[in-house]
Design a protein around this motif. Sequence first.
Motif, mmCIF file in Angstrom:
data_model
loop_
_atom_site.group_PDB
_atom_site.id
_atom_site.type_symbol
_atom_site.label_atom_id
_atom_site.label_comp_id
_atom_site.label_asym_id
_atom_site.label_seq_id
_atom_site.Cartn_x
_atom_site.Cartn_y
_atom_site.Cartn_z
ATOM 1 N N ASP A 1 0.815 -1.226 0.000
ATOM 2 C CA ASP A 1 0.000 0.000 0.000
ATOM 3 C C ASP A 1 0.849 1.276 0.000
ATOM 4 O O ASP A 1 0.322 2.383 0.067
ATOM 5 C CB ASP A 1 -0.965 0.018 1.182
ATOM 6 N N ARG A 2 2.175 1.116 -0.056
ATOM 7 C CA ARG A 2 3.137 2.224 -0.129
ATOM 8 C C ARG A 2 3.114 3.143 1.090
ATOM 9 O O ARG A 2 3.598 4.272 1.027
ATOM 10 C CB ARG A 2 2.934 3.043 -1.422
ATOM 11 N N THR A 3 2.605 2.681 2.204
ATOM 12 C CA THR A 3 2.592 3.519 3.418
ATOM 13 C C THR A 3 3.898 3.416 4.196
ATOM 14 O O THR A 3 4.161 4.229 5.073
ATOM 15 C CB THR A 3 1.424 3.143 4.344
ATOM 16 N N TYR A 4 4.718 2.416 3.907
ATOM 17 C CA TYR A 4 6.044 2.340 4.502
ATOM 18 C C TYR A 4 6.994 1.702 3.497
ATOM 19 O O TYR A 4 6.565 1.122 2.489
ATOM 20 C CB TYR A 4 6.042 1.591 5.842
ATOM 21 N N PHE A 5 8.287 1.836 3.752
ATOM 22 C CA PHE A 5 9.268 1.348 2.786
ATOM 23 C C PHE A 5 10.537 0.917 3.516
ATOM 24 O O PHE A 5 10.764 1.265 4.677
ATOM 25 C CB PHE A 5 9.594 2.420 1.736
ATOM 26 N N ALA B 1 19.841 -2.252 6.722
ATOM 27 C CA ALA B 1 18.576 -1.988 6.040
ATOM 28 C C ALA B 1 17.653 -1.375 7.079
ATOM 29 O O ALA B 1 17.708 -1.754 8.261
ATOM 30 C CB ALA B 1 17.993 -3.274 5.477
ATOM 31 N N GLN B 2 16.809 -0.419 6.679
ATOM 32 C CA GLN B 2 15.948 0.269 7.640
ATOM 33 C C GLN B 2 14.556 0.474 7.068
ATOM 34 O O GLN B 2 14.392 0.628 5.854
ATOM 35 C CB GLN B 2 16.548 1.627 8.023
ATOM 36 N N ILE B 3 13.559 0.462 7.968
ATOM 37 C CA ILE B 3 12.163 0.681 7.571
ATOM 38 C C ILE B 3 11.709 2.057 8.063
ATOM 39 O O ILE B 3 12.017 2.455 9.193
ATOM 40 C CB ILE B 3 11.246 -0.419 8.135
ATOM 41 N N PHE B 4 10.961 2.755 7.197
ATOM 42 C CA PHE B 4 10.435 4.080 7.517
ATOM 43 C C PHE B 4 8.976 4.182 7.087
ATOM 44 O O PHE B 4 8.557 3.506 6.152
ATOM 45 C CB PHE B 4 11.222 5.176 6.766
ATOM 46 N N GLU B 5 8.235 5.055 7.761
ATOM 47 C CA GLU B 5 6.900 5.411 7.306
ATOM 48 C C GLU B 5 7.014 6.390 6.140
ATOM 49 O O GLU B 5 7.852 7.288 6.160
ATOM 50 C CB GLU B 5 6.105 6.081 8.435
ATOM 51 N N SER B 6 6.151 6.244 5.152
ATOM 52 C CA SER B 6 6.217 7.132 3.988
ATOM 53 C C SER B 6 5.759 8.549 4.320
ATOM 54 O O SER B 6 6.335 9.528 3.853
ATOM 55 C CB SER B 6 5.349 6.578 2.853
ATOM 56 N N GLU B 7 4.713 8.646 5.123
ATOM 57 C CA GLU B 7 4.089 9.953 5.394
ATOM 58 C C GLU B 7 5.004 10.858 6.219
ATOM 59 O O GLU B 7 5.185 12.030 5.923
ATOM 60 C CB GLU B 7 2.767 9.741 6.129
ATOM 61 N N SER B 8 5.593 10.286 7.282
ATOM 62 C CA SER B 8 6.357 11.094 8.233
ATOM 63 C C SER B 8 7.868 10.884 8.145
ATOM 64 O O SER B 8 8.634 11.618 8.776
ATOM 65 C CB SER B 8 5.901 10.761 9.656
ATOM 66 N N LEU B 9 8.293 9.858 7.381
ATOM 67 C CA LEU B 9 9.690 9.394 7.354
ATOM 68 C C LEU B 9 10.170 8.952 8.739
ATOM 69 O O LEU B 9 11.366 8.927 9.023
ATOM 70 C CB LEU B 9 10.646 10.457 6.793
ATOM 71 N N ALA B 10 9.206 8.606 9.606
ATOM 72 C CA ALA B 10 9.571 8.116 10.941
ATOM 73 C C ALA B 10 10.270 6.771 10.818
ATOM 74 O O ALA B 10 9.817 5.880 10.094
ATOM 75 C CB ALA B 10 8.323 7.977 11.805
ATOM 76 N N HIS B 11 11.402 6.641 11.530
ATOM 77 C CA HIS B 11 12.173 5.397 11.510
ATOM 78 C C HIS B 11 11.469 4.344 12.357
ATOM 79 O O HIS B 11 11.011 4.617 13.464
ATOM 80 C CB HIS B 11 13.576 5.649 12.064
ATOM 81 N N LYS B 12 11.371 3.107 11.826
ATOM 82 C CA LYS B 12 10.680 2.036 12.537
ATOM 83 C C LYS B 12 11.599 0.879 12.937
ATOM 84 O O LYS B 12 11.531 0.394 14.055
ATOM 85 C CB LYS B 12 9.527 1.492 11.666
ATOM 86 N N LYS B 13 12.437 0.419 12.025
ATOM 87 C CA LYS B 13 13.255 -0.769 12.300
ATOM 88 C C LYS B 13 14.614 -0.638 11.620
ATOM 89 O O LYS B 13 14.745 0.016 10.583
ATOM 90 C CB LYS B 13 12.571 -2.043 11.779
ATOM 91 N N THR B 14 15.621 -1.305 12.205
ATOM 92 C CA THR B 14 16.958 -1.386 11.602
ATOM 93 C C THR B 14 17.434 -2.835 11.637
ATOM 94 O O THR B 14 17.299 -3.515 12.670
ATOM 95 C CB THR B 14 17.971 -0.510 12.366
ATOM 96 N N TYR B 15 17.996 -3.293 10.532
ATOM 97 C CA TYR B 15 18.548 -4.658 10.428
ATOM 98 C C TYR B 15 20.031 -4.502 10.108
ATOM 99 O O TYR B 15 20.402 -4.011 9.036
ATOM 100 C CB TYR B 15 17.810 -5.443 9.336
ATOM 101 N N THR B 16 20.875 -4.917 11.053
ATOM 102 C CA THR B 16 22.314 -4.691 10.932
ATOM 103 C C THR B 16 23.015 -5.971 10.492
ATOM 104 O O THR B 16 22.789 -7.045 11.067
ATOM 105 C CB THR B 16 22.888 -4.223 12.282
ATOM 106 N N THR B 17 23.876 -5.863 9.468
ATOM 107 C CA THR B 17 24.616 -7.017 8.956
ATOM 108 C C THR B 17 26.113 -6.709 9.028
ATOM 109 O O THR B 17 26.516 -5.670 9.542
ATOM 110 C CB THR B 17 24.231 -7.305 7.491
ATOM 111 N N ASP B 18 26.921 -7.631 8.494
ATOM 112 C CA ASP B 18 28.375 -7.426 8.481
ATOM 113 C C ASP B 18 28.900 -7.293 7.053
ATOM 114 O O ASP B 18 30.071 -7.546 6.790
ATOM 115 C CB ASP B 18 29.074 -8.584 9.199
#
Length: 328
Positions: A201-205, A214-231
């Motif tokens: 639905d393109r509400t987050y990316f 890799a990180q997840i954000f809300e589309s409307e506010s660009l609020a940060h939601k999640k971070t996935y850390t690798t090596d």
Amino acid sequence: MRPILLQGHTRSLTQIKYNREGDLIFSVSKDKVVNVWYSHNGERLGTYSGHQGSVWTVDVNSTSTMIVTGSADNSAKLWDVRTGRCLKTWEFKTAVKRVDFNEDDTMVLCVTEERMGFSGTVTVLAVNPNVEASQSDEPIATIVNTGGPKAVVAGWGNLNKYIISGHVDGSIIQWDWKNNEKNLSIKPHSDLITDIQFSPDRTYFITSSKDKTAQIFESESLAHKKTYTTDTPLNSASFTPKYQEFVIVGGGQDAMSVTTTSARAGKFESRFYHKILEEEVGRVRGHFGPINTIAVHPDGKSYSSGGEDGYVRVHHFDPDYFKFKIES
């Protein structure tokens, strides 16, 4: 989970896309070729020939009647999916690195390179969804991040209200594209953003970056939601819909760094993270070079990865995948 190996490219993959139904996979590569495959068995359905340089990007509209491609030959092309006919060629001053149809298939955005004194742009073009109709030459809008870092990826936010772009310095900008104005700007990554993929639905990316996250954000506010850390530096990230709440990321050390090491040392695996808990839950090996692009089937039952090795690997999930649970 034995993969289906799609062998139709002679150089490294740059992007893979499923159509909305998930029965077709479109793949593009540095070998100038655009391929379309049946996703269930890996049979090649056809090719779209006409680009004179590496093809960097592809997108398919919601009715699977048209695809758009962007290339190092400084053009974007619109194709009839069924016949392979080129419907329109849009010429640019520099290479086209990312294309994306909007939600109702009436527009496409093209991200162009900053090169040879020309500014990088995000250009919005009108598309007539009728394959027999003539297409317009004139852009509807051209976004230039004047004085700022160039955009490398971009996509449409929900309901076509804005365009979200990712940049070489790790910043993300939300644009009021009709007025060529910035709404919001953040800098969550410390290095180049390599991919941006949206929820249905393109509400987050989700973004992937050379900074190994890799990180997840809300589309409307660009609020940060999640971070996935690798090596390892990441080139692509995607969501799995429906059955499991996972994120799949892929990348690997570039060729310069791993010429004297094994594939395992290069970390050429698709990595699965629990979307909510941010924990790694599994890896899938197989590529002999960095993974450049990841796409997930819309029904969540399979996914594909494309690598520097020239192969597309289509993985249909085993029955165990659908019963997987994290122990608390």
